[in-house]
Design a protein around this motif. Structure first.
Motif, PDB file in Angstrom:
ATOM      1  N   VAL A 167      -8.756   9.422 -25.295  1.00 20.91           N
ATOM      2  CA  VAL A 167      -7.996   9.830 -26.473  1.00 20.91           C
ATOM      3  C   VAL A 167      -8.816   9.476 -27.719  1.00 20.91           C
ATOM      4  CG1 VAL A 167      -5.882   9.369 -27.742  1.00 20.91           C
ATOM      5  CG2 VAL A 167      -5.828   9.505 -25.275  1.00 20.91           C
ATOM      6  N   PRO A 168      -8.791  10.309 -28.776  1.00 20.55           N
ATOM      7  CA  PRO A 168      -9.650  10.009 -29.934  1.00 20.55           C
ATOM      8  C   PRO A 168      -9.433   8.604 -30.455  1.00 20.55           C
ATOM      9  CG  PRO A 168      -8.687  12.164 -30.200  1.00 20.55           C
ATOM     10  CD  PRO A 168      -8.088  11.579 -28.970  1.00 20.55           C
ATOM     11  N   CYS A 184     -14.155  11.083 -28.631  1.00 20.38           N
ATOM     12  CA  CYS A 184     -13.154  11.443 -27.640  1.00 20.38           C
ATOM     13  C   CYS A 184     -13.850  12.188 -26.511  1.00 20.38           C
ATOM     14  CB  CYS A 184     -12.045  12.302 -28.245  1.00 20.38           C
ATOM     15  SG  CYS A 184     -12.577  13.943 -28.715  1.00 20.38           S
ATOM     16  N   ALA A 185     -13.143  12.338 -25.403  1.00 23.88           N
ATOM     17  CA  ALA A 185     -13.653  13.140 -24.292  1.00 23.88           C
ATOM     18  C   ALA A 185     -12.463  13.845 -23.676  1.00 23.88           C
ATOM     19  CB  ALA A 185     -14.339  12.251 -23.257  1.00 23.88           C
ATOM     20  N   VAL A 242     -16.201  19.250 -18.859  1.00 26.82           N
ATOM     21  CA  VAL A 242     -15.923  18.050 -19.652  1.00 26.82           C
ATOM     22  C   VAL A 242     -16.620  18.182 -20.994  1.00 26.82           C
ATOM     23  CG1 VAL A 242     -16.329  15.585 -19.807  1.00 26.82           C
ATOM     24  CG2 VAL A 242     -15.627  16.583 -17.652  1.00 26.82           C
ATOM     25  N   GLY A 243     -15.912  17.893 -22.074  1.00 28.46           N
ATOM     26  CA  GLY A 243     -16.518  17.914 -23.402  1.00 28.46           C
ATOM     27  C   GLY A 243     -16.417  16.546 -24.041  1.00 28.46           C
ATOM     28  N   HIS A 244     -17.506  16.115 -24.636  1.00 21.65           N
ATOM     29  CA  HIS A 244     -17.524  14.836 -25.340  1.00 21.65           C
ATOM     30  C   HIS A 244     -17.780  15.094 -26.813  1.00 21.65           C
ATOM     31  CE1 HIS A 244     -17.980  12.358 -21.653  1.00 21.65           C
ATOM     32  NE2 HIS A 244     -18.553  13.437 -21.194  1.00 21.65           N
ATOM     33  N   ALA A 245     -17.306  14.213 -27.660  1.00 23.77           N
ATOM     34  CA  ALA A 245     -17.618  14.343 -29.081  1.00 23.77           C
ATOM     35  C   ALA A 245     -17.643  12.978 -29.730  1.00 23.77           C
ATOM     36  CB  ALA A 245     -16.576  15.214 -29.779  1.00 23.77           C
ATOM     37  N   LYS A 298     -10.755  16.618 -35.818  1.00 28.16           N
ATOM     38  CA  LYS A 298     -12.145  17.067 -35.843  1.00 28.16           C
ATOM     39  C   LYS A 298     -12.840  16.673 -34.542  1.00 28.16           C
ATOM     40  CE  LYS A 298     -16.448  16.515 -38.390  1.00 28.16           C
ATOM     41  NZ  LYS A 298     -17.217  15.613 -39.264  1.00 28.16           N
ATOM     42  N   ALA A 299     -12.582  15.446 -34.069  1.00 29.31           N
ATOM     43  CA  ALA A 299     -13.193  15.013 -32.812  1.00 29.31           C
ATOM     44  C   ALA A 299     -12.694  15.883 -31.665  1.00 29.31           C
ATOM     45  CB  ALA A 299     -12.867  13.541 -32.559  1.00 29.31           C
TER      46      ALA A 299
END
Lengths: 151, 187
Positions: A45-46, A74-75, A83-86, A95-96
């Motif tokens: 969670v962000p 977050c992921a 899977v996306g990570h930021a 935004k994340a």
């Protein structure tokens, strides 16, 4: 970790960095306008925290702490398993979330759509910003000429 | 799939970790009591209680040692993603995880120093079952006596003799948690 080719890794670094540094309104409006939203589940969670940005004086100087930067990371996982990570600058959780969604979508069929709708406009805006600053700085440049040029 | 390592964190971290920490604290404060603890889940053979304990207690400043069958790439990746804890050998560990047989011999782990008795390892022992029967416990936090199905008694008696140094233990099985601080006398 999936074995990514060098090129694919550099690509991914490039778009993650681009989204991390982009202004939140630009990223969010581009993403919402493109209508690429998908269902996902959170893996992380962000959460907002700080990172210490390190600098190095010259290429071989000692490393030093440049300063702390607030980041939000977050992921998430899309329904099909991508899977996306930021990790983005600032405290904006949405935004994340959007950056991670774009990262996940870029790994599949929507890559072209995301690139056209989100990444290219952001890259253009970033290039324009740095171009304007460089032009302003160039206007202040003074060229020195010597009588005897030793090079 | 690498997503096995990425899944299994708290759904709502502040609330989940608060509940989990309270369970761990109660278990350690009243040795012999078996608490329910849930919220995290990790790759096999990590139990839910052990996974939740790791999520709650570990962070980049608490090196973790994985023993025996728990030392898998999946669990290492899971711990690194969710907690950031470094994975180290037995001597440098603040937390050590494994079954009782895998964690033996216990003298590999730090027991603290006279100036800093808290610089010791806490062992998270994965058990096949956890019942209030077996060894007798006496000491702070226990009214009269308590019973707990410890894997053996000699090791804990030796540990209690080291007080104020020594190891502390958590016992996990499924979603159950019990704990044994170094102040408890086992017989």
């Amino acid at each position: 970790m999936k074995d990514l080719t060098e090129e694919a890794q550099t690509d991914r670094k490039a778009w993650m960095g681009l989204m991390a540094k982009a202004p939140a309104e630009a990223l969010l409006s581009a993403f919402d306008a493109a209508g690429l939203a998908q269902d996902f589940t959170w893996l992380r969670v962000p959460e907002t925290g700080g990172v210490m940005v390190r600098g190095r004086a010259g290429a071989t100087g000692a490393a030093f702490n440049l300063g702390e930067m607030t980041v939000t990371r977050c992921a998430l996982k899309l329904a099909d398993g991508r899977v996306g990570h930021a990790v983005v600058q600032g405290r904006d959780r949405r935004k994340a979330e959007v950056a991670a969604l774009c990262d996940a979508l870029m790994q599949g069929v929507e890559a072209g759509a995301v690139r056209a709708a989100v990444l290219d406009p952001l890259a253009a805006a970033a290039a324009k910003r740095s171009g304007t600053r460089a032009a302003k700085a160039a206007a202040t440049k003074v060229d020195f000429f010597t009588m005897v040029r030793g090079e | 799939m690498e997503t096995r390592m990425l899944e299994g964190g708290f759904a709502d971290a502040p609330v989940g970790s608060a509940h989990a920490f309270r369970a761990a604290m109660q278990a350690m404060a009243r040795p012999g009591r078996i608490e329910a603890i849930r919220g995290g889940s990790g790759p096999a053979p990590l139990s839910e209680a052990a996974a939740t304990l790791l999520l709650t207690l570990c962070d980049p400043e608490t090196p973790v040692h994985l023993a025996g069958a728990h030392d898998t790439d999946d669990i290492r990746g899971w711990i690194t993603f969710h907690t950031g804890a470094p994975l180290v050998g037995a001597g440098a560990a603040v937390f050590a995880l494994g079954t009782w047989e895998a964690l033996a011999p216990l003298d590999r782990f730090a027991i603290g120093t006279p100036e800093y008795p808290d610089r010791s390892a806490t062992l998270i022992v994965e058990m096949a079952d956890l019942t209030p029967a077996g060894a007798t416990l006496r000491g702070p936090g226990i009214r009269e006596t308590a019973q707990l199905s410890l894997p053996e008694e000699m090791a804990f008696a030796r540990n209690a003799a080291l007080f104020p140094l020594g190891l502390d233990f958590f016992f996990t099985c499924g979603r159950s948690l019990a704990a044994l601080p170094r102040t408890t006398k086992v017989s």
